[in-house]
Design an enzyme around this catalytic site. Sequence first.
Site, PDB file in Angstrom:
ATOM      1  CE  LYS A  62      -0.318  -0.376   5.012  1.00 32.47           C
ATOM      2  NZ  LYS A  62      -1.169  -0.699   6.147  1.00 32.47           N
ATOM      3  NE  ARG A 163      -7.669   0.246  10.531  1.00 33.10           N
ATOM      4  CZ  ARG A 163      -6.428   0.024  10.135  1.00 33.10           C
ATOM      5  NH1 ARG A 163      -5.471   0.897  10.422  1.00 33.10           N
ATOM      6  NH2 ARG A 163      -6.110  -1.071   9.472  1.00 33.10           N
ATOM      7  CE1 TYR A 299      10.875  32.181   3.680  1.00 27.64           C
ATOM      8  CE2 TYR A 299      11.289  29.829   3.523  1.00 27.64           C
ATOM      9  CZ  TYR A 299      10.890  31.014   2.945  1.00 27.64           C
ATOM     10  OH  TYR A 299      10.497  31.042   1.632  1.00 27.64           O
ATOM     11  CG  MET A 347       7.925  23.842  -0.512  1.00 24.65           C
ATOM     12  SD  MET A 347       6.767  24.694  -1.572  1.00 24.65           S
ATOM     13  CE  MET A 347       5.741  25.545  -0.404  1.00 24.65           C
TER      14      MET A 347
HETATM   15  C1  LIG Z   1      -0.433  -1.823   6.715  1.00 25.36           C
HETATM   16  C2  LIG Z   1      -1.064  -3.097   6.979  1.00 25.36           C
HETATM   17  C3  LIG Z   1      -0.289  -4.261   7.165  1.00 25.36           C
HETATM   18  C4  LIG Z   1       1.227  -4.236   7.211  1.00 25.36           C
HETATM   19  O1  LIG Z   1       1.670  -3.621   8.402  1.00 25.36           O
HETATM   20  P1  LIG Z   1       3.212  -3.482   8.789  1.00 25.36           P
HETATM   21  O2  LIG Z   1       3.195  -3.043  10.190  1.00 25.36           O
HETATM   22  O3  LIG Z   1       3.785  -2.435   7.881  1.00 25.36           O
HETATM   23  O4  LIG Z   1       3.845  -4.814   8.575  1.00 25.36           O
HETATM   24  C5  LIG Z   1      -0.960  -5.452   7.324  1.00 25.36           C
HETATM   25  N1  LIG Z   1      -2.323  -5.502   7.328  1.00 25.36           N
HETATM   26  C6  LIG Z   1      -3.095  -4.409   7.172  1.00 25.36           C
HETATM   27  C7  LIG Z   1      -4.574  -4.528   7.191  1.00 25.36           C
HETATM   28  C8  LIG Z   1      -2.497  -3.168   7.016  1.00 25.36           C
HETATM   29  O5  LIG Z   1      -3.260  -2.081   6.878  1.00 25.36           O
END
Ligand SMILES: *Cc1c(COP(=O)(O)O)cnc(C)c1O
Length: 418
Positions: A62, A163, A299, A347
């Site tokens: 992801k 969640r 800055y 930036m």
């Molecule tokens: C992000 C995520 C993982 C992986 O988590 P890590 O701590 O990066 O290994 C696994 N399952 C779900 C549902 C996640 O959202």
Amino acid sequence: MSDRRRAEQGEERVLRPRRAAPADAVRPTRAEINLGALRHNLRVITKALSGDQPPRVWAVLKADAYGHGAPAVARTLERAGVDGLCVALLEEGIELRAAGIDCPITVMGGYYGPLHRGLEDALEHQLTPVLYDSEGVSRLAQLARERDRKLEFHLKLDTGMARLGAPPGNVDALLDEIAARPELSLTGLMSHLACADDTSSEATTIQLTRFAKAREKLASRRLVPGVCHVANSAAALAFPESRHDAVRPGIALYGISPFFNQPTDERLQSIASELKPVMRVRSEIVALRTLADGERVGYGLTWAAAGPRTIATIPMGYADGLWRALSNRAHVLVRGRRAPIAGVVSMDLTSIDVTDVPGARLGDEVVVLGAQESPDRPGGKAVANAISTEDIARIVGTIPWEIITNISRRVPRFYREP
Ligand SMILES: *Cc1c(COP(=O)(O)O)cnc(C)c1O
């Protein structure tokens, strides 16, 4: 028409970060992605899970593979024999299919609820949808009837994180509904753990017990759960009973310990120490000046020279993922030595104090994240110094996950095959 063609013609919901491409890069600020380290980390994880019935490894890609570039990471892991991939967004799954990735992909973030057409898109791209409510189940069943074929999905249970996932109170009714839908095929049962990095917390055991109870509910309805999976990196390594049929490591694959700021035993420490960071971020000195005592930088003029000082400028700032919270508080590496950030990170530019780096000159590499060797140390021996994601996370006051996913699309990723 192929996914790739459609993506090119802009007809698809593909996530297009439009990141600066290496071929177009003029600015010497870049992230180097070591694909060898990625394969190494997959081996470290697989070895740590070995046993009588090792679980499958479903790599979590992801957020653009935690900022490393999802297509390249997916290709590398697919060739290295990973069993499957997980993404959070449907768009991320489509992006991987458009990049030619063939292995199973699960969309963990769900289908966006009944108000969106997530399920249609998932089916079209052979992505495994994750459902958690009655609306999703009946919608998928309707699509199965329309297509006149059995459709697969994973069911997500909320075992205590509140969640995403079916809340405990809804599970019985939902399972009854699934059992009454022969047009659907439940190929996975999943949950997510809230405290797996804290090996002293009871929360994980409680969540795993709830998951086991839910499995019994499936059994009593003659529902076969398919692949059961709950473990992120921390759980896979620390809680063998969480491994079930498949594990979902993310952060550990990228070479970062999942046990940030948590005490761990010797076994976990040794596994974590074997992981190799996959990303290194570097820039270069593009300007140098000498300041007299009392002259100020950046800055707000927050930094003042105590005596004559040499200040170097690097073309990287907070819009690239060099956190403004590091202003006046962190170091970068030049010629293998630590050089403090001087003044406020802006930036696009950051000033560093290289007074104590002998020989610092225009064009010198500046490492913001990762290791750097100093071949010019007295004695002639190369010494390596390093800045870790953990180091930065501590100063910023966040977790390594946020640091590594925050290198922006302005920074081109250069892939390294060692
Ligand atoms: C992000 C995520 C993982 C992986 O988590 P890590 O701590 O990066 O290994 C696994 N399952 C779900 C549902 C996640 O959202």
